[in-house]
Design an enzyme around this catalytic site. Structure first.
Site, PDB file in Angstrom:
ATOM      1  N   ASP A 137       7.277   5.381  -7.128  1.00  0.00           N
ATOM      2  CA  ASP A 137       8.456   4.132  -6.893  1.00  0.00           C
ATOM      3  C   ASP A 137       6.956   3.575  -8.147  1.00  0.00           C
ATOM      4  O   ASP A 137       6.400   3.035  -7.769  1.00  0.00           O
ATOM      5  CB  ASP A 137       8.510   3.923  -6.022  1.00  0.00           C
ATOM      6  CG  ASP A 137       9.352   4.902  -5.467  1.00  0.00           C
ATOM      7  OD1 ASP A 137       9.881   5.624  -5.619  1.00  0.00           O
ATOM      8  OD2 ASP A 137       9.580   5.348  -3.875  1.00  0.00           O
ATOM      9  N   ASP A 161      11.827   0.495   1.509  1.00  0.00           N
ATOM     10  CA  ASP A 161      10.650  -1.006   0.890  1.00  0.00           C
ATOM     11  C   ASP A 161      11.726  -1.802   0.802  1.00  0.00           C
ATOM     12  O   ASP A 161      12.046  -2.458   1.157  1.00  0.00           O
ATOM     13  CB  ASP A 161      10.131   0.306   0.063  1.00  0.00           C
ATOM     14  CG  ASP A 161      11.079   0.837  -1.240  1.00  0.00           C
ATOM     15  OD1 ASP A 161      12.771  -0.095  -1.501  1.00  0.00           O
ATOM     16  OD2 ASP A 161      11.034   0.814  -2.137  1.00  0.00           O
TER      17      ASP A 161
END
Length: 243
Positions: free
Chosen positions: A52, A94
């Site tokens: 990511d 996140d």
């Protein structure tokens, strides 16, 4: 003319290049840089295992004939270190998205945190985040989620080989995880918060190992790109001298 020492790389036959992916770069950002540097060599480039944008650490890049081994490298066991922040959740699990809920963490003890980590070791069912690269109907689910569409991702079985709590300084919990291919550490953080009757999100993540490869062996992107360009120049200069 000064002789340029030629690197031992053979990009066409196949190389495994270990990269320390920078924060906020996508995995494809790294590939694009390397492909651009290798353009005169006309070789294939691909990566094994997406990271990511908010994660850093080990990204395995394959060139030439080694691109056929991407699935092999991608299937290897992974190790991560990072930070789970308790008391708040986000839609992406996140810091890509803003906090949507907050929770009181005053009743959570260090003992509860350490005990709960052991409950996640072994085979577990995990639902990937709606903001993830999982494909649904031929499209990445994060594309659907960003358009505001409802996304229902099916659970998958993953294996957590180790879940070690390294430090607790609430609301932050530093950890080390060893896991199978396909594990979403963001989902692990989210589920960890739920298991504590609270909320949590992933605030920091670094991939440290994949199989036998370690981030300590990895190149910085700028250094590797310069090395590749030097290699390309040396190879071209050698061809000119032979002609």
């Amino acid at each position: 003319m000064m002789e340029i020492s030629r690197p031992t790389f053979n990009f066409a036959e196949g190389e495994v290049l270990l990269i320390d992916k920078p924060l906020r770069w996508t995995s494809f950002d790294v590939i694009r840089k390397i492909r651009s540097a290798m353009k005169p060599l006309n070789v294939k480039v691909g990566h094994a295992g997406t990271l990511d944008p908010l994660a850093t650490g080990l990204l395995i890049v394959c060139t030439g004939k080694f691109t056929k081994r991407i699935d092999e490298f991608q299937a290897q066991e992974k190790e991560y270190t990072g930070t789970i922040t308790l008391g708040a959740t986000t839609p992406s699990y996140d810091l890509e998205r803003d906090i949507d809920q907050r929770f009181d963490i005053s009743g959570i003890t260090d003992e509860q945190i350490r005990k709960m980590a052991t409950a996640f070791v072994g085979k577990i069912e995990q639902v990937p985040p709606a903001h993830s690269a999982v494909k649904m109907d031929g499209e990445r689910v994060y594309e659907k989620a960003r358009r505001g569409e409802t996304v229902e991702v099916k659970p998958r079985t993953v294996h957590i080989h180790a879940f070690e709590i390294l430090n607790i300084d609430l609301p932050n919990v530093e950890f080390r995880v060893v896991c199978s291919k396909g594990t979403y550490i963001r989902s692990l953080a989210h589920d960890f918060g739920k298991a504590l009757d609270n909320g949590a999100h992933l605030s920091c993540l670094r991939r440290t190992k994949s199989g036998n490869f370690h981030v300590g062996q990895a190149w910085q992107v700028a250094d590797l790109v310069k090395y590749i360009k030097d290699f390309t120049f040396a190879a071209s200069d050698e061809d000119i001298q032979k002609s």
